[in-house]
Design an enzyme around this catalytic site. Structure first.
Site, PDB file in Angstrom:
ATOM      1  N   ARG A 137       0.829  -1.206   0.000  1.00  0.00           N
ATOM      2  CA  ARG A 137       0.000   0.000   0.000  1.00  0.00           C
ATOM      3  C   ARG A 137       0.862   1.254   0.000  1.00  0.00           C
ATOM      4  O   ARG A 137       0.525   2.252  -0.655  1.00  0.00           O
ATOM      5  CB  ARG A 137      -0.954  -0.008   1.191  1.00  0.00           C
ATOM      6  CG  ARG A 137      -1.988   1.097   1.151  1.00  0.00           C
ATOM      7  CD  ARG A 137      -3.051   0.910   2.211  1.00  0.00           C
ATOM      8  NE  ARG A 137      -2.523   0.988   3.569  1.00  0.00           N
ATOM      9  CZ  ARG A 137      -3.254   0.833   4.671  1.00  0.00           C
ATOM     10  NH1 ARG A 137      -4.555   0.552   4.563  1.00  0.00           N
ATOM     11  NH2 ARG A 137      -2.719   0.924   5.869  1.00  0.00           N
ATOM     12  N   LYS A 239      -2.629   6.735   1.846  1.00  0.00           N
ATOM     13  CA  LYS A 239      -2.384   7.326   3.165  1.00  0.00           C
ATOM     14  C   LYS A 239      -1.448   8.533   3.037  1.00  0.00           C
ATOM     15  O   LYS A 239      -0.376   8.594   3.639  1.00  0.00           O
ATOM     16  CB  LYS A 239      -1.834   6.284   4.130  1.00  0.00           C
ATOM     17  CG  LYS A 239      -2.875   5.249   4.532  1.00  0.00           C
ATOM     18  CD  LYS A 239      -2.368   4.294   5.596  1.00  0.00           C
ATOM     19  CE  LYS A 239      -2.285   4.911   6.979  1.00  0.00           C
ATOM     20  NZ  LYS A 239      -3.620   5.162   7.576  1.00  0.00           N
ATOM     21  N   GLU A 275     -16.259   6.849   4.835  1.00  0.00           N
ATOM     22  CA  GLU A 275     -15.449   6.348   5.954  1.00  0.00           C
ATOM     23  C   GLU A 275     -15.763   7.111   7.217  1.00  0.00           C
ATOM     24  O   GLU A 275     -16.332   8.203   7.183  1.00  0.00           O
ATOM     25  CB  GLU A 275     -13.949   6.510   5.656  1.00  0.00           C
ATOM     26  CG  GLU A 275     -13.394   5.658   4.553  1.00  0.00           C
ATOM     27  CD  GLU A 275     -11.877   5.766   4.473  1.00  0.00           C
ATOM     28  OE1 GLU A 275     -11.227   5.940   5.528  1.00  0.00           O
ATOM     29  OE2 GLU A 275     -11.331   5.691   3.365  1.00  0.00           O
TER      30      GLU A 275
END
Length: 396
Positions: A137, A239, A275
């Site tokens: 990721r 992220k 989210e």
């Protein structure tokens, strides 16, 4: 010379090649132990910290863990070369970082964070949970932000090295976990909007307890219909460090009004769930568990991925799709998932003055999934999924 420098008083630095773990910091095939100064206490890290600690009892140390940074022993640092590759990572004592004002990460937010955990088994050994997923990721996020990234092998080596060097900070299995925070920073100097010429990969760790102040008590969410976490075509699915500053205002207002956190809607229709601030969301109705589909605005959480696989293995029907806010008012349960929160049941959700409460079923589904996941993470049950990596230490 690189812009980011780590300067410490009497700092001992241990060097590693990019593909070789230090002979005293090895994976499960060899029992290993790092000799570190003894201590019976910890305290929250502050900017003025020296390499010293207070004197609380061992039990008080673990029993008072929250979700705050604690000053541990070592961090891991690896810098990029001119061709963008990383090599020669090293351990050095935990301490402040010196960075120049023109660094790309400070001026334009060119940086990636990751988060994973290490848990201690009852026999004293340590488990990492799916670290290769975090490595992958980070590489995806780095490509989106025009950054080079360590290889998956380098990432895994660095995480293993850092955890074993800080082995004494891994809490007992029933007290918490060791939060592992990898950072990828564009530390080279820029003035125009352009990728940094130099990059640093850094890992620090800290022991943590529960993410929310109320522990494992079901949380109360408020739906945010003005501020949006992400937009199509943006960086909501990675992220990026800047993603989190943008939600602080809505989160602070929610907490000031007595809520635990915020549930965000999509920015196009302002109707579909996306989210919670730092977690994915699931809606339970009967034997069906629905979660917003990944589509560029939602982070592909590793805990989310794991919960989906566990739920399917237990016979639940899992749907990844658009989930409308109206479905919240007809749901049996709602829960969140993330590295920090694990699986957290939602006690209530409020929207435009309306409030729906959950819990009549006793949060059976979320607690069942949480138990299955944490039992794997802590080694209480056999890991039939092949998700954990065992780090052996010297167990007396």
């Amino acid at each position: 010379m690189l812009s980011v420098q780590l300067r410490f008083t009497e700092a001992s630095i241990f060097h590693f090649s990019s593909l070789t773990v230090h002979r005293r910091l090895q994976l499960a095939s060899t029992s290993s132990h790092v000799s570190l100064p003894s201590s019976s206490s910890w305290r929250r890290a502050t900017a003025s910290d020296s390499h010293s600690e207070t004197s609380e009892s061992l039990e008080r140390r673990w029993d008072s863990l929250g979700f705050n940074p604690v000053k541990t022993d070592y961090i891991y640092v690896m810098k990029s070369s001119q061709d963008g590759s990383f090599s020669n990572g090293n351990l050095t004592h935990y301490g402040n970082i010196e960075i120049i004002p023109a660094a790309a990460v400070l001026n334009y937010g060119q940086g990636i964070i990751e988060g994973l955990k290490a848990c201690r088994k009852q026999n004293g050994s340590i488990l990492l949970f799916r670290p290769e997923e975090n490595a992958s990721r980070m590489r995806v996020g780095a490509e989106r932000l025009c950054m080079p990234a360590p290889t998956i092998e380098q990432f895994l080596e660095a995480v293993t090295t850092t955890v074993l060097a800080n082995e004494r900070w891994v809490p007992p299995s029933d007290k918490g976990s060791l939060h592992i925070r990898p950072l990828l920073l564009g530390n080279g100097p820029v003035l125009s909007v352009t990728p940094a010429p130099e990059f640093t990969f850094l890992i620090y760790v800290t022991p943590v307890g529960n993410y929310f102040e109320d522990g494992l008590k079901p949380i109360n969410l408020v739906v945010e219909n003005v501020i949006h976490r992400a937009t199509p075509g943006g960086v909501g699915s990675i992220k990026a460090i800047g993603n989190y500053a943008g939600i602080m205002k809505a989160q602070a207002e929610a907490k000031a009004n007595g809520f635990s956190d915020v549930l965000y809607l999509d920015s196009v229709h302002n109707r579909y769930l996306e989210e919670v601030s730092t977690a994915n969301v699931f809606v339970v109705k009967g034997n069906t568990i629905s979660t917003p589909a990944l589509g560029g605005t939602i982070l592909p959480g590793i805990t989310r991925k794991s919960i989906i696989e566990i739920a399917q293995s237990q016979g639940f029907k899992v749907e990844e799709r658009l989930v409308s806010v109206e479905e919240l008012f007809d749901a049996d349960e709602v829960f969140c998932s993330g590295n920090a929160v694990c699986v957290m049941p939602v006690g209530s959700i409020s929207l435009m003055g309306k409030r729906v409460e959950y819990g009549e079923s006793g949060f059976v589904v979320s607690r069942q999934l949480c138990s299955a996941l944490t039992n794997i993470q802590t080694g209480l049950t056999e890991d039939k999924m092949g998700w954990t990596r065992v780090l052996n230490t010297d167990i007396n």
